[in-house]
Design an enzyme around this catalytic site. Sequence first.
Site, PDB file in Angstrom:
ATOM      1  N   CYS A   1      21.369  16.143  63.851  1.00 32.64           N
ATOM      2  CA  CYS A   1      21.414  15.396  65.114  1.00 32.64           C
ATOM      3  C   CYS A   1      22.692  15.665  65.904  1.00 32.64           C
ATOM      4  O   CYS A   1      23.063  14.886  66.784  1.00 32.64           O
ATOM      5  CB  CYS A   1      21.236  13.907  64.864  1.00 32.64           C
TER       6      CYS A   1
ATOM      7  N   SER B   1      21.203  13.695  59.887  1.00 31.31           N
ATOM      8  CA  SER B   1      21.089  15.127  59.651  1.00 31.31           C
ATOM      9  C   SER B   1      20.417  15.836  60.826  1.00 31.31           C
ATOM     10  O   SER B   1      19.410  15.356  61.351  1.00 31.31           O
ATOM     11  CB  SER B   1      20.276  15.363  58.383  1.00 31.31           C
TER      12      SER B   1
ATOM     13  N   HIS C   1      29.030   9.834  56.569  1.00 33.21           N
ATOM     14  CA  HIS C   1      28.351  11.044  57.058  1.00 33.21           C
ATOM     15  C   HIS C   1      28.829  11.297  58.487  1.00 33.21           C
ATOM     16  O   HIS C   1      28.081  11.113  59.447  1.00 33.21           O
ATOM     17  CB  HIS C   1      26.834  10.798  57.012  1.00 33.21           C
TER      18      HIS C   1
ATOM     19  N   ARG D   1      16.494  18.911  51.741  1.00 35.92           N
ATOM     20  CA  ARG D   1      16.707  17.822  50.787  1.00 35.92           C
ATOM     21  C   ARG D   1      15.378  17.125  50.507  1.00 35.92           C
ATOM     22  O   ARG D   1      14.477  17.087  51.338  1.00 35.92           O
ATOM     23  CB  ARG D   1      17.709  16.806  51.349  1.00 35.92           C
TER      24      ARG D   1
ATOM     25  N   ARG E   1      20.191  27.701  57.176  1.00 35.28           N
ATOM     26  CA  ARG E   1      21.600  27.294  57.330  1.00 35.28           C
ATOM     27  C   ARG E   1      22.564  28.441  57.091  1.00 35.28           C
ATOM     28  O   ARG E   1      22.234  29.435  56.455  1.00 35.28           O
ATOM     29  CB  ARG E   1      21.907  26.160  56.348  1.00 35.28           C
TER      30      ARG E   1
ATOM     31  N   ASP F   1      30.766  17.186  58.898  1.00 30.12           N
ATOM     32  CA  ASP F   1      29.678  16.515  58.171  1.00 30.12           C
ATOM     33  C   ASP F   1      30.112  15.266  57.399  1.00 30.12           C
ATOM     34  O   ASP F   1      29.348  14.317  57.321  1.00 30.12           O
ATOM     35  CB  ASP F   1      29.023  17.507  57.199  1.00 30.12           C
TER      36      ASP F   1
ATOM     37  N   TYR G   1      18.046  24.647  46.762  1.00 32.11           N
ATOM     38  CA  TYR G   1      18.424  24.425  48.169  1.00 32.11           C
ATOM     39  C   TYR G   1      19.753  23.668  48.279  1.00 32.11           C
ATOM     40  O   TYR G   1      19.964  22.647  47.603  1.00 32.11           O
ATOM     41  CB  TYR G   1      17.334  23.653  48.931  1.00 32.11           C
TER      42      TYR G   1
ATOM     43  N   LYS H   1      26.573  16.255  49.427  1.00 35.11           N
ATOM     44  CA  LYS H   1      25.929  14.943  49.609  1.00 35.11           C
ATOM     45  C   LYS H   1      26.008  14.105  48.339  1.00 35.11           C
ATOM     46  O   LYS H   1      26.223  12.895  48.393  1.00 35.11           O
ATOM     47  CB  LYS H   1      24.465  15.121  50.007  1.00 35.11           C
TER      48      LYS H   1
HETATM   49  P1  GTP Z   1      23.554  18.167  59.320  1.00 32.01           P
HETATM   50  O1  GTP Z   1      24.314  19.400  58.957  1.00 32.01           O
HETATM   51  O2  GTP Z   1      22.114  18.233  58.909  1.00 32.01           O
HETATM   52  O3  GTP Z   1      24.185  16.909  58.862  1.00 32.01           O
HETATM   53  O4  GTP Z   1      23.408  18.149  60.908  1.00 32.01           O
HETATM   54  P2  GTP Z   1      24.367  18.028  62.190  1.00 32.01           P
HETATM   55  O5  GTP Z   1      24.439  16.612  62.600  1.00 32.01           O
HETATM   56  O6  GTP Z   1      25.647  18.762  61.989  1.00 32.01           O
HETATM   57  O7  GTP Z   1      23.478  18.749  63.280  1.00 32.01           O
HETATM   58  P3  GTP Z   1      23.751  19.988  64.257  1.00 32.01           P
HETATM   59  O8  GTP Z   1      25.018  19.866  65.048  1.00 32.01           O
HETATM   60  O9  GTP Z   1      23.599  21.225  63.470  1.00 32.01           O
HETATM   61  O10 GTP Z   1      22.546  19.835  65.297  1.00 32.01           O
HETATM   62  C1  GTP Z   1      21.280  20.190  65.003  1.00 32.01           C
HETATM   63  C2  GTP Z   1      20.347  20.193  66.193  1.00 32.01           C
HETATM   64  O11 GTP Z   1      20.725  19.304  67.245  1.00 32.01           O
HETATM   65  C3  GTP Z   1      20.231  21.560  66.815  1.00 32.01           C
HETATM   66  O12 GTP Z   1      18.877  21.809  67.062  1.00 32.01           O
HETATM   67  C4  GTP Z   1      20.992  21.434  68.109  1.00 32.01           C
HETATM   68  O13 GTP Z   1      20.556  22.347  69.066  1.00 32.01           O
HETATM   69  C5  GTP Z   1      20.723  19.991  68.494  1.00 32.01           C
HETATM   70  N1  GTP Z   1      21.809  19.423  69.329  1.00 32.01           N
HETATM   71  C6  GTP Z   1      23.102  19.274  68.995  1.00 32.01           C
HETATM   72  N2  GTP Z   1      23.817  18.720  70.007  1.00 32.01           N
HETATM   73  C7  GTP Z   1      22.940  18.507  71.007  1.00 32.01           C
HETATM   74  C8  GTP Z   1      23.060  17.937  72.313  1.00 32.01           C
HETATM   75  O14 GTP Z   1      24.121  17.515  72.748  1.00 32.01           O
HETATM   76  N3  GTP Z   1      21.921  17.859  73.055  1.00 32.01           N
HETATM   77  C9  GTP Z   1      20.720  18.313  72.596  1.00 32.01           C
HETATM   78  N4  GTP Z   1      19.664  18.208  73.390  1.00 32.01           N
HETATM   79  N5  GTP Z   1      20.569  18.864  71.357  1.00 32.01           N
HETATM   80  C10 GTP Z   1      21.655  18.954  70.585  1.00 32.01           C
HETATM   81  C1  SPV Z   2      22.210  17.092  55.885  1.00 35.99           C
HETATM   82  O1  SPV Z   2      20.988  17.171  55.616  1.00 35.99           O
HETATM   83  O2  SPV Z   2      22.705  16.059  56.370  1.00 35.99           O
HETATM   84  C2  SPV Z   2      23.106  18.249  55.674  1.00 35.99           C
HETATM   85  C3  SPV Z   2      22.564  19.422  55.006  1.00 35.99           C
HETATM   86  O3  SPV Z   2      24.263  18.195  56.025  1.00 35.99           O
HETATM   87  S1  SPV Z   2      22.406  19.212  53.297  1.00 35.99           S
HETATM   88  O4  SPV Z   2      23.670  19.608  52.669  1.00 35.99           O
HETATM   89  O5  SPV Z   2      21.337  20.071  52.876  1.00 35.99           O
HETATM   90  O6  SPV Z   2      22.128  17.841  52.980  1.00 35.99           O
HETATM   91 MN    MN Z   3      24.786  16.216  56.906  1.00 35.40          MN
END
Ligand code: GTP
Ligand code: SPV
Ligand code: MN
Length: 586
Positions: free
Chosen positions: A252, A250, A228, A71, A371, A279, A199, A208
């Site tokens: 996290c 994002s 979110h 983004r 992704r 999400d 993207y 989003k």
């Molecule tokens: P968006 O799709 O961008 O909104 O992200 P999301 O919040 O769904 O993030 P996602 O669950 O894909 O996590 C992304 C990153 O966080 C990865 O690198 C994971 O390995 C890391 N991660 C997730 N949960 C944990 C956790 O409990 N501990 C640690 N250390 N890392 C974590």
């Molecule tokens: C985020 O960045 O929080 C996502 C991926 O969930 S995107 O749809 O690219 O924004």
């Molecule tokens: Mn997101």
Amino acid sequence: MALTKNKIVLDWIDEQIALTKPDKVVWIDGSEEQLEELRKEGMKTGEMIKLNEEILPGCYYHRSAPNDVARVEDRTFICCKKKEDAGPTNNWMDPDEMRALLKGIYDGCMKGRTMYIIPYSMSIVGSPFAKYGIEITDSIYVVLSMAIMTRVGTDVYDALGDSGDFIRGLHSKAELDAEKRYIVHFPEDNTIMSVNSGYGGNVLLGKKCFALRIASYLGHQEKWMAEHMLILGIENPQGEIRYLAAAFPSACGKTNLAMLIPPAVYREKGWKVWCVGDDIAWLRVGPDGRLWAVNPENGFFGVAPGTSEKSNPNALASTRKNSIFTNVVLTKDGNVWWEGLDKNPPKDALNWKGEPWDPSDGSKGAHPNSRFTAPAVNCPCLSPEFNNPKGVPISALVFGGRRAKTAPLVYQSRDWDHGVFVGSIMASETTAAAAGAVGVVRHDPMAMLPFCGYNMGDYWQHWLDMGKLIKKQPKIFNVNWFRTDDEGNFIWPGFGDNLRVLEWIMKRCYDEVDAAETPIGYVPKPGDINLEGIDVTPEVLADLVSVDKEIWKGEAARIEEFYAKFGDKLPKKLAEELDILKEKLN
Ligand code: GTP
Ligand code: SPV
Ligand code: MN
């Protein structure tokens, strides 16, 4: 041939055709036959690469341009009439000026190309939560991805009838020129315009742009909330399922938490976790006075790196058929790979840029923000309530960020208003999900900094006002899985073991466990987080939930500075909460 007689839709489409001048117009009907034709067409144009049917049936590979992999927050605009209504955290331009600027960019941009018209619904067509959109695009990747991420079909036109109540989305890859890339929202006109990107987060306009930025604006007007947030159900050994929604910025950990597999000691006793969403949550007050949530999406657009059989088997399983992979490693035998999938990087593979890749040269094979786009039905722990038009009742709301220090593993707010304060002061390290520096701590209130479609101060007031409408308020918590030791290692094991913290959160919601008071809120008492089966000692846990007054005094000063940006728009209640925090720290 047009698939609707809706005059407002037809007029709007005619205008877009006149502006973008495509060679051909295709009305998407959502049928498998038409999608299959498009996959074939996409393979011809090179947009899509078919993966090995035996390993990944129905799956495709896609690459976005190397300068177009995340983004672009600095090129994302909220164009409402008054600048003040966009607020200090959004880019703003006068709507007429922006329209004039965009007109120049879109003029003739689809010459030689096909325009696709996608009717889609966020949430179940015809349900009380549902909102409709039409996205016009010149990208087959967008059509195929929208068909996974949303509910695409002609039933959207039926539901719409002759109404003009739909979100207008115009997307063109144009020249993929980063200097002319714009992601623009006109909340007062239900319109989104995205240009010069391919993207996901910039171009899958249901996500989003609509389900967060436009929907948060609509939610403010219509007294509901677009957040979110992931949504999950926790089933305890007694068979009761309790739901929570959690907002993390994002990349996290939302997808990971939403699909969590309980640790062995929990599984043996019968604990289960059900994923409703990973999400986005749309939340409304139900007739029973509780807060009800639906996931308006129909698939997952998840971060690939780090997803493995060990960290998130449910996410991995979700991607094993009918999915699209973007910017990961492509192997010789038509398979995919990314950092963290396993310890065996493939030989003779192509990296995310399509170049021959030598894993031993230290370079990354997959882009950190690569992704997968996977249908929700593929998820082994998908909640049976996923398609319930009423949604699920929420017992707890959880905020969380990526903080090496400062924020404890978990704490609970004193009440709803204090909970809104806790959400408003969220800060987190930036990630690869957005273009720009990674690892910089910034304020990201409610994980909505890049996604709030109006003034963040008004948004906070809306949260406070919603609290008054919810008779049976969820309890509000904050978590942080990312505290590190002096060597930079994560102290808390995270992933599946996060259920240990969720168990405490749920017990707090149902008055089943006591807590200790700190200046920032309630934390677990020693012994109240189950440590059976992990090598976290009670001393380490005590450290994880400790609140360092000196560090928090610094934090309070940063909050004050951040709040100052909002001037009169800062709700009085939040200023009071900050005063209370400062007092408690003295
Ligand atoms: P968006 O799709 O961008 O909104 O992200 P999301 O919040 O769904 O993030 P996602 O669950 O894909 O996590 C992304 C990153 O966080 C990865 O690198 C994971 O390995 C890391 N991660 C997730 N949960 C944990 C956790 O409990 N501990 C640690 N250390 N890392 C974590
Ligand atoms: C985020 O960045 O929080 C996502 C991926 O969930 S995107 O749809 O690219 O924004
Ligand atoms: Mn997101």
